[in-house]
Design an enzyme around this catalytic site. Structure first.
Site, PDB file in Angstrom:
ATOM      1  N   ASP A  17       0.839  -1.200   0.000  1.00 37.11           N
ATOM      2  CA  ASP A  17       0.000   0.000   0.000  1.00 37.11           C
ATOM      3  C   ASP A  17       0.879   1.257   0.000  1.00 37.11           C
ATOM      4  O   ASP A  17       0.730   2.135  -0.853  1.00 37.11           O
ATOM      5  CB  ASP A  17      -0.908   0.013   1.243  1.00 37.11           C
ATOM      6  N   TYR A 200       6.081 -14.672  -0.319  1.00 33.06           N
ATOM      7  CA  TYR A 200       5.285 -14.994   0.863  1.00 33.06           C
ATOM      8  C   TYR A 200       5.715 -16.376   1.351  1.00 33.06           C
ATOM      9  O   TYR A 200       6.215 -17.196   0.556  1.00 33.06           O
ATOM     10  CB  TYR A 200       3.791 -14.972   0.514  1.00 33.06           C
ATOM     11  N   ARG A 268       6.665 -10.583  -5.295  1.00 32.92           N
ATOM     12  CA  ARG A 268       5.323 -10.786  -4.745  1.00 32.92           C
ATOM     13  C   ARG A 268       4.571  -9.450  -4.708  1.00 32.92           C
ATOM     14  O   ARG A 268       5.193  -8.383  -4.703  1.00 32.92           O
ATOM     15  CB  ARG A 268       5.441 -11.332  -3.326  1.00 32.92           C
ATOM     16  N   GLY A 269       3.236  -9.520  -4.634  1.00 32.27           N
ATOM     17  CA  GLY A 269       2.456  -8.278  -4.520  1.00 32.27           C
ATOM     18  C   GLY A 269       2.497  -7.494  -5.818  1.00 32.27           C
ATOM     19  O   GLY A 269       3.118  -7.919  -6.799  1.00 32.27           O
ATOM     20  N   GLU A 270       1.834  -6.327  -5.829  1.00 30.81           N
ATOM     21  CA  GLU A 270       1.685  -5.625  -7.104  1.00 30.81           C
ATOM     22  C   GLU A 270       2.834  -4.689  -7.445  1.00 30.81           C
ATOM     23  O   GLU A 270       3.235  -4.588  -8.599  1.00 30.81           O
ATOM     24  CB  GLU A 270       0.385  -4.821  -7.128  1.00 30.81           C
ATOM     25  N   ASP A 271       3.344  -3.971  -6.435  1.00 34.27           N
ATOM     26  CA  ASP A 271       4.383  -2.999  -6.800  1.00 34.27           C
ATOM     27  C   ASP A 271       5.629  -3.703  -7.316  1.00 34.27           C
ATOM     28  O   ASP A 271       6.206  -3.297  -8.329  1.00 34.27           O
ATOM     29  CB  ASP A 271       4.733  -2.087  -5.616  1.00 34.27           C
TER      30      ASP A 271
END
Ligand code: TRH
Length: 375
Positions: A17, A200, A268-271
């Site tokens: 975020d 993760y 991992r994740g979007e960024d």
């Protein structure tokens, strides 16, 4: 007049975020078409891990041209501030009620959504939703196609990447700074593989290490500290030497450079997904894990838009399903240098193609220009 921005960010979990909001805020602050940028963040400690200049106890501070406001309960009940021209709530975190009271239809109110390659995103991007106070809030979806808000990218990013990648000394200096041993620096300079892993804990990391051990090159696995909950031996000898080096968190620019430095990026994740594409190296993605395996649908949708062949797709599905056997089987074909190079070339070409589109910051400014004129 150049529009000002208020960006609201609640740190739910992890670093995605604040990672997205911080990149967006800095990108806008450097954009000639935007005015003042204010970033409201509820967790400055997490923020400081990816931006060490941030003072975790400051109520307000300015970093990289962005005014950062500590968004805590006291702040929420303090006299409401004059809203900026464009109000972005990241990932549906609502701004404080008193702030919203001061908003009118002079503001463009945006709900910035998570990145997804799923088809439905195109039909929802840019849609307004009527709020109880009569104002309209617009859904804004980052994405991979022209019918979405695009991906965050600084205008000179690929040029900086290219300059870094032709400079082996810059790579070794960065790794030395992160505490990689002189022995490994030498092995890397002589062609050992560098694998970056940001994952993760559900991922089959032991199977990856084993697959690397059966491959013809020595390999150093670099990963951030604290990402893996189980014990990891620092070094293994399967056939080749495989070592793990865990680094302290670095700022986002250095994080990018780590991705530019590696032969294979597992993120991992979007960024990190977006940054690994811009890095132009072989890559695998692990979406944030969601209930009912919704993340596997996200992965499939993204793979369908990607240029990657079946073997690469199988490796990524196996990584995400914690299937060590299938991962090892796929990597057997993908790790030899010629295959890794093809995989790299595909990412490189994709990064060049995606970079033709407007980036997320530019899309926001264009959206404002269009909406402002019609109000
Ligand atoms: O940390 P993440 O797993 O974030 C996740 C996802 O974004 C997910 O969708 C979201 O719902 C959840 O958080 C709450 O992965 P992501 O998105 O890649 O963000 C990591 C950020 O941390 C990214 O901006 C890069 C940055 N980073 C550094 O700057 N330095 C580092 O050393 C590392 C390891 C990461």
């Amino acid at each position: 007049m150049s529009p000002s921005f208020d960006i609201f960010c609640k740190v739910v979990d992890n670093y995605g975020d604040i990672g997205v909001c911080w990149r967006l805020a800095r990108r806008l602050a450097a954009h000639p078409g935007s005015g003042a940028i204010r970033l409201w963040v509820d967790d400055l400690l997490s923020f400081a891990r990816i931006a060490p200049q941030v003072q975790p106890d400051a109520a307000t501070q300015t970093v990289a041209g962005v005014t950062i406001v500590c968004w805590n309960d006291a702040q929420a009940s303090a006299p409401a501030q004059q809203p900026a021209d464009i109000v972005i709530e990241a990932f549906a975190c609502s701004p404080p009620a008193r702030y919203i009271q001061n908003m009118s239809d002079q503001q463009l109110w945006i709900n910035l959504e998570y990145l997804s390659a799923q088809d439905w995103v195109e039909s929802c991007h840019g849609l307004p939703s009527l709020q109880p106070n009569g104002l309209r809030k617009f859904f804004f979806f980052p994405g991979f196609t022209p019918a979405t808000g695009g991906l965050l990218r600084e205008p000179d990013l690929l040029a900086r990447r290219d300059a870094f990648q032709v400079n082996p000394q810059a790579r070794l200096a960065l790794l030395a700074e992160l505490g990689v041993s002189p022995e490994w620096l030498e092995l890397l300079a002589d062609g050992a593989a560098l694998i970056y892993v940001f994952c993760y804990p559900q991922a089959p990391l032991p199977a990856l290490l084993q697959a690397l051990g059966q491959h013809e090159r020595d390999a150093l696995v670099l990963m951030p500290k604290g990402m893996w909950p189980r014990t990891l031996a620092d070094s293994h000898r399967h056939g080749n030497l495989i070592a793990i080096h865990q680094h302290d968190f670095v700022d986002q620019s250095r994080f990018d450079q780590l991705l530019w430095s590696s032969d294979l990026n597992i993120v991992r994740g979007e960024d990190s997904l977006v940054r690994a594409i811009w890095a132009g190296r072989a890559m695998m993605w692990q979406p944030y894990i969601q209930e009912e395996d919704a993340h596997l649908d996200k992965l499939d949708a993204w793979l369908a838009r990607s240029p990657y062949p079946d073997t690469v797709q199988q490796a990524m599905r196996a990584w995400n399903r914690n299937d060590g056997g299938a991962l090892a089987a796929a990597l057997q074909h993908l790790l030899p240098p010629a295959s890794l190079q093809k995989w790299t070339n595909l990412t490189l070409a994709w990064s060049a193609e995606l970079a033709q589109a407007d980036d997320l910051a530019q899309s926001l400014l264009s959206f404002y220009a269009n909406n402002h004129q019609t109000r």
